[in-house]
Design a protein around this motif. Structure first.
Motif, PDB file in Angstrom:
ATOM      1  N   LEU A  25       0.823  -1.199   0.000  1.00  0.00           N
ATOM      2  CA  LEU A  25       0.000   0.000   0.000  1.00  0.00           C
ATOM      3  C   LEU A  25       0.867   1.263   0.000  1.00  0.00           C
ATOM      4  O   LEU A  25       0.577   2.224  -0.718  1.00  0.00           O
ATOM      5  CB  LEU A  25      -0.949  -0.014   1.195  1.00  0.00           C
ATOM      6  N   VAL A  26       1.941   1.238   0.766  1.00  0.00           N
ATOM      7  CA  VAL A  26       2.862   2.380   0.785  1.00  0.00           C
ATOM      8  C   VAL A  26       3.599   2.496  -0.541  1.00  0.00           C
ATOM      9  O   VAL A  26       3.752   3.601  -1.086  1.00  0.00           O
ATOM     10  CB  VAL A  26       3.848   2.252   1.972  1.00  0.00           C
ATOM     11  N   CYS A  27       4.056   1.379  -1.083  1.00  0.00           N
ATOM     12  CA  CYS A  27       4.774   1.414  -2.365  1.00  0.00           C
ATOM     13  C   CYS A  27       3.886   1.938  -3.482  1.00  0.00           C
ATOM     14  O   CYS A  27       4.335   2.737  -4.319  1.00  0.00           O
ATOM     15  CB  CYS A  27       5.301   0.028  -2.710  1.00  0.00           C
ATOM     16  N   PHE A  28       2.615   1.532  -3.514  1.00  0.00           N
ATOM     17  CA  PHE A  28       1.728   1.983  -4.576  1.00  0.00           C
ATOM     18  C   PHE A  28       1.365   3.457  -4.402  1.00  0.00           C
ATOM     19  O   PHE A  28       1.189   4.180  -5.381  1.00  0.00           O
ATOM     20  CB  PHE A  28       0.476   1.116  -4.645  1.00  0.00           C
ATOM     21  N   LEU A  30       3.432   5.707  -3.058  1.00  0.00           N
ATOM     22  CA  LEU A  30       4.633   6.420  -3.493  1.00  0.00           C
ATOM     23  C   LEU A  30       4.815   6.347  -5.004  1.00  0.00           C
ATOM     24  O   LEU A  30       5.366   7.275  -5.609  1.00  0.00           O
ATOM     25  CB  LEU A  30       5.861   5.872  -2.769  1.00  0.00           C
ATOM     26  N   ALA A  31       4.347   5.261  -5.628  1.00  0.00           N
ATOM     27  CA  ALA A  31       4.405   5.178  -7.091  1.00  0.00           C
ATOM     28  C   ALA A  31       3.534   6.262  -7.713  1.00  0.00           C
ATOM     29  O   ALA A  31       3.912   6.863  -8.727  1.00  0.00           O
ATOM     30  CB  ALA A  31       3.972   3.793  -7.562  1.00  0.00           C
ATOM     31  N   LEU A  32       2.382   6.547  -7.115  1.00  0.00           N
ATOM     32  CA  LEU A  32       1.551   7.642  -7.607  1.00  0.00           C
ATOM     33  C   LEU A  32       2.285   8.967  -7.451  1.00  0.00           C
ATOM     34  O   LEU A  32       2.277   9.801  -8.366  1.00  0.00           O
ATOM     35  CB  LEU A  32       0.208   7.679  -6.878  1.00  0.00           C
ATOM     36  N   ALA A  33       2.928   9.159  -6.314  1.00  0.00           N
ATOM     37  CA  ALA A  33       3.671  10.408  -6.085  1.00  0.00           C
ATOM     38  C   ALA A  33       4.807  10.576  -7.088  1.00  0.00           C
ATOM     39  O   ALA A  33       5.021  11.673  -7.623  1.00  0.00           O
ATOM     40  CB  ALA A  33       4.209  10.437  -4.657  1.00  0.00           C
ATOM     41  N   THR A  34       5.529   9.504  -7.388  1.00  0.00           N
ATOM     42  CA  THR A  34       6.627   9.613  -8.350  1.00  0.00           C
ATOM     43  C   THR A  34       6.103   9.760  -9.777  1.00  0.00           C
ATOM     44  O   THR A  34       6.752  10.400 -10.607  1.00  0.00           O
ATOM     45  CB  THR A  34       7.583   8.409  -8.240  1.00  0.00           C
ATOM     46  N   PHE A  49      11.954   5.314 -10.503  1.00  0.00           N
ATOM     47  CA  PHE A  49      11.493   5.135  -9.128  1.00  0.00           C
ATOM     48  C   PHE A  49      10.125   4.469  -9.100  1.00  0.00           C
ATOM     49  O   PHE A  49       9.871   3.577  -8.288  1.00  0.00           O
ATOM     50  CB  PHE A  49      11.427   6.473  -8.399  1.00  0.00           C
ATOM     51  N   SER A  50       9.238   4.910  -9.986  1.00  0.00           N
ATOM     52  CA  SER A  50       7.897   4.313 -10.033  1.00  0.00           C
ATOM     53  C   SER A  50       7.963   2.830 -10.367  1.00  0.00           C
ATOM     54  O   SER A  50       7.269   2.015  -9.753  1.00  0.00           O
ATOM     55  CB  SER A  50       7.033   5.026 -11.084  1.00  0.00           C
ATOM     56  N   ALA A  51       8.792   2.491 -11.336  1.00  0.00           N
ATOM     57  CA  ALA A  51       8.906   1.083 -11.726  1.00  0.00           C
ATOM     58  C   ALA A  51       9.424   0.232 -10.569  1.00  0.00           C
ATOM     59  O   ALA A  51       8.910  -0.871 -10.323  1.00  0.00           O
ATOM     60  CB  ALA A  51       9.823   0.956 -12.943  1.00  0.00           C
TER      61      ALA A  51
END
Length: 145
Positions: A25-28, A30-34, A49-51
């Protein structure tokens, strides 16, 4: 030395999957943020970073599924398992994140901007919904409603 009754041992159970579920949940998120950072700056570093965040979220999501299956086998953690809707949402989130990871595998601007950013936003929204559904059940268990 304290002797625990059967009900005390059941109350002391802790589901193993609870250790792994927050990481995806945190990784996804942060993927939106990146993805937003890439959209605003065009710097390829944010796409990378997103990948990587999507990959890490998928790995920890797979670990959470394995831990959840182990929790189903443990009788002490069965009352603490997430509701069916929450489990279904977790699977949908992981499926969307896998599709998003495949979209991010492309090169350049088109790997993120129309579809990658939209998939990240939908994944983030579903993460919020899943967290709300799970929190509702745990609140009911805590207050015995």
């Amino acid at each position: 030395m304290a002797i625990l009754s059967a009900s005390d041992r059941d109350a002391a159970a802790y589901p193993i999957q609870s250790l792994f579920v927050p990481f995806p949940l945190v990784c996804f998120t942060l993927a939106l943020a990146t993805d937003i950072a890439f959209w605003q700056s065009g710097n390829v570093m944010w796409q990378n970073f997103s990948a990587w965040l999507l990959f890490a979220g998928l790995v920890f999501g797979a670990l959470a599924i394995v831990a959840g299956l182990m929790d189903l086998l443990r009788p002490r953690t069965r009352p603490l398992r997430p509701p069916f809707l929450s489990s279904l949402l977790y699977l949908v989130i992981l499926s969307l994140a896998l599709a998003n990871s495949l979209v991010h595998a492309g090169d350049g601007w088109t790997a993120v901007i129309p579809y990658g950013l939209a998939l990240s936003a939908v994944t983030f929204f579903l993460c919020l919904v899943a967290a709300a559904v799970s929190a509702r059940k745990y609140a009911r268990l805590a207050w015995r409603i």
